[in-house]
Design an enzyme around this catalytic site. Structure first.
Site, short mmCIF file in Angstrom:
data_model
loop_
_atom_site.label_atom_id
_atom_site.label_comp_id
_atom_site.label_asym_id
_atom_site.label_seq_id
_atom_site.Cartn_x
_atom_site.Cartn_y
_atom_site.Cartn_z
CG ASP A 90 40.86 46.06 34.37
OD1 ASP A 90 39.82 46.35 33.74
OD2 ASP A 90 40.97 46.19 35.59
CB SER A 91 38.91 49.03 30.55
OG SER A 91 38.23 49.24 31.78
N GLY A 92 41.17 49.81 32.88
CA GLY A 92 41.54 50.92 33.74
C GLY A 92 40.40 51.40 34.61
N GLY A 93 39.19 50.89 34.37
CA GLY A 93 38.04 51.32 35.15
C GLY A 93 38.16 51.04 36.63
CG PHE A 94 39.30 47.58 39.96
CD1 PHE A 94 38.20 47.21 40.70
CD2 PHE A 94 40.54 47.54 40.58
CE1 PHE A 94 38.31 46.80 42.03
CE2 PHE A 94 40.68 47.14 41.90
CZ PHE A 94 39.55 46.77 42.62
CG ASP A 144 33.96 48.78 33.88
OD1 ASP A 144 35.17 49.05 33.81
OD2 ASP A 144 33.52 47.91 34.65
N GLY A 220 32.15 44.55 39.00
CA GLY A 220 31.52 45.11 40.18
C GLY A 220 31.34 44.14 41.32
CG ASP A 270 41.13 38.83 37.11
OD1 ASP A 270 41.79 39.68 37.72
OD2 ASP A 270 39.92 38.97 36.84
CB CYS A 308 51.85 20.54 45.58
SG CYS A 308 52.19 21.90 44.43
CB CYS A 310 54.70 23.60 42.43
SG CYS A 310 55.08 23.89 44.18
CB CYS A 313 55.68 20.95 46.72
SG CYS A 313 54.63 22.15 47.57
CG HIS A 350 52.67 26.15 46.80
ND1 HIS A 350 52.61 24.78 46.64
CD2 HIS A 350 51.60 26.51 47.56
CE1 HIS A 350 51.55 24.32 47.28
NE2 HIS A 350 50.92 25.34 47.85
#
Length: 386
Positions: A90-94, A144, A220, A270, A308, A310, A313, A350
């Site tokens: 991620d660019s750091g904008g968030f 952004d 956004g 994500d 499941c 995993c 489980c 899980h």
């Protein structure tokens, strides 16, 4: 390097193959979030065993700690965190957006106080590209200005959303120029902004498509808006992005959101939800969500989800073929109540396995031409409850 091929379609839904410098990613895909260079509560080996194909890192936080000098010493994030598959940063904008009153935005960039030590810092599109070049992430996100749903108690107006969107568009041009100057061999994605206004989204999209990025993200969303607004934008924007390039819906979301997003043509997702919820005893299963701290699980011998596969489980297969057996809800409840660190670790295994397996089943359904039937069955099973 980026190469994207769509191999199957059903309605707007797509099955594809994304080739990056550190490997091939089968889409649609969910990407576990590893903010500080690690996915919380799980080892890289476990991620590999559950077939995580690409993970995230965060430009802002890795810039703060450990710092670019350390990461550069290791040649990038891959060797530093012992992950040889693709990474998206991620660019750091968030993160800058989340600082609220601690930051000041201008045309040039963002001034803010470091949340680590209070140092005065300045993050610009160019610096974001420089940081991500050192990180050597396979997918680099443009810097952004994340348009909020509301500010100081009032909903973001159309004028405010336009200002934010146009600033992000100008920053995208600067990111692209700096990315080229640095001769970064990876792929840079543009981010569509515009708040909850479809016509602004279309303006942003048109400008970014004109710039011809290798891939595009819808940003956004998941910024405090009502669910119906998020779904409205998800139904509007992804399908308008170029069909021959990967589409990424940032920060979304629940299992239902993932299935709905695929139906609207999204390739990449994500969200911190599977790992964050795991640390709070909130488990996802095929038959609905389960809160393991509830007293009704105190003596329950069943696994979290009998379907499941995993480690939590079902356990693991020993040398010689015998199976160790999974962990009961009663045991996981006990760990949670005692505050044992094994509780969030097993829950994280899980939840991430559930998300990655859900995407695997979606890909298989698309290959067989049965995604619509799968989506209907998925909704029915999730509503059935456990």
């Amino acid at each position: 390097m980026l190469n994207f091929e769509v191999t199957h379609t059903e309605g707007l839904a797509r099955r594809g193959r994304l080739t990056l410098n550190h490997g091939v990613v089968q889409t649609p895909i969910f990407m576990p979030v590893g903010t500080y260079g690690t996915v919380k509560g799980i080892t890289p080996r476990s991620l590999d065993e559950m077939d995580a194909q690409i993970i995230l890192g965060n430009t802002f936080h890795l810039w703060m700690r450990p710092g670019l000098d350390v990461v550069k010493q290791f040649g990038g994030l891959h060797r530093f965190e012992q992950w040889d598959k693709p990474i998206l940063t991620d660019s750091g904008g968030f993160q800058v957006w989340s600082l609220g009153e601690m930051r000041k935005i201008s045309e040039e960039g963002v001034k803010f106080a470091s949340p680590v030590n209070g140092d005065r810092l300045f993050l610009t599109p160019e610096i974001s590209m420089q940081i991500q070049t050192v990180l050597n992430s396979d997918i680099v996100m443009q810097f952004d200005e994340c348009t909020p749903y509301e500010t100081k108690g009032h909903r973001t107006t159309e004028a405010e959303a336009r200002f934010s969107m146009e600033l992000s568009r100008r920053w995208a041009q600067r990111c692209q120029a700096e990315f080229a100057r640095l001769e970064n061999p990876n792929a840079l994605f543009g981010i569509v902004q515009g708040g909850m206004f479809e016509h602004l989204r279309e303006e942003s999209l048109a400008a970014l498509v004109e710039m011809d990025f290798p891939g595009y993200a819808v940003g956004g969303v998941s910024v405090g808006e009502p669910k119906e607004d998020m779904l409205r934008i998800m139904a509007h924007t992804p399908q308008r992005l170029p069909a021959h390039k990967p589409r990424y819906l940032m920060g979304v979301g629940t299992p239902e959101d993932l299935v709905a997003g695929v139906a609207q043509g999204v390739d990449m997702f994500d969200c911190v939800m599977p790992t964050r919820n795991a640390r709070n005893g909130h488990l996802f299963t095929r038959y609905g969500d389960l809160k393991i701290r509830n007293s009704r699980h105190r003596s329950d011998e069943r696994p979290l989800d009998e379907s499941c596969t995993c480690y939590t489980c079902q356990g693991y297969t020993r040398a010689g073929g015998s199976v160790s057996g999974g962990f009961s809800r009663a045991y996981l409840h006990h760990l949670e109540r005692c505050g044992e660190m094994l509780a969030p670790m097993l829950a994280t295994i899980h939840n991430l396995h559930y998300y990655l397996n859900l995407m695997r089943e979606i890909r298989q359904a698309l290959e067989a031409g049965g995604f619509a039937a799968f989506a209907q069955r998925f909704r029915s099973e999730r509503q059935r409850g456990i």
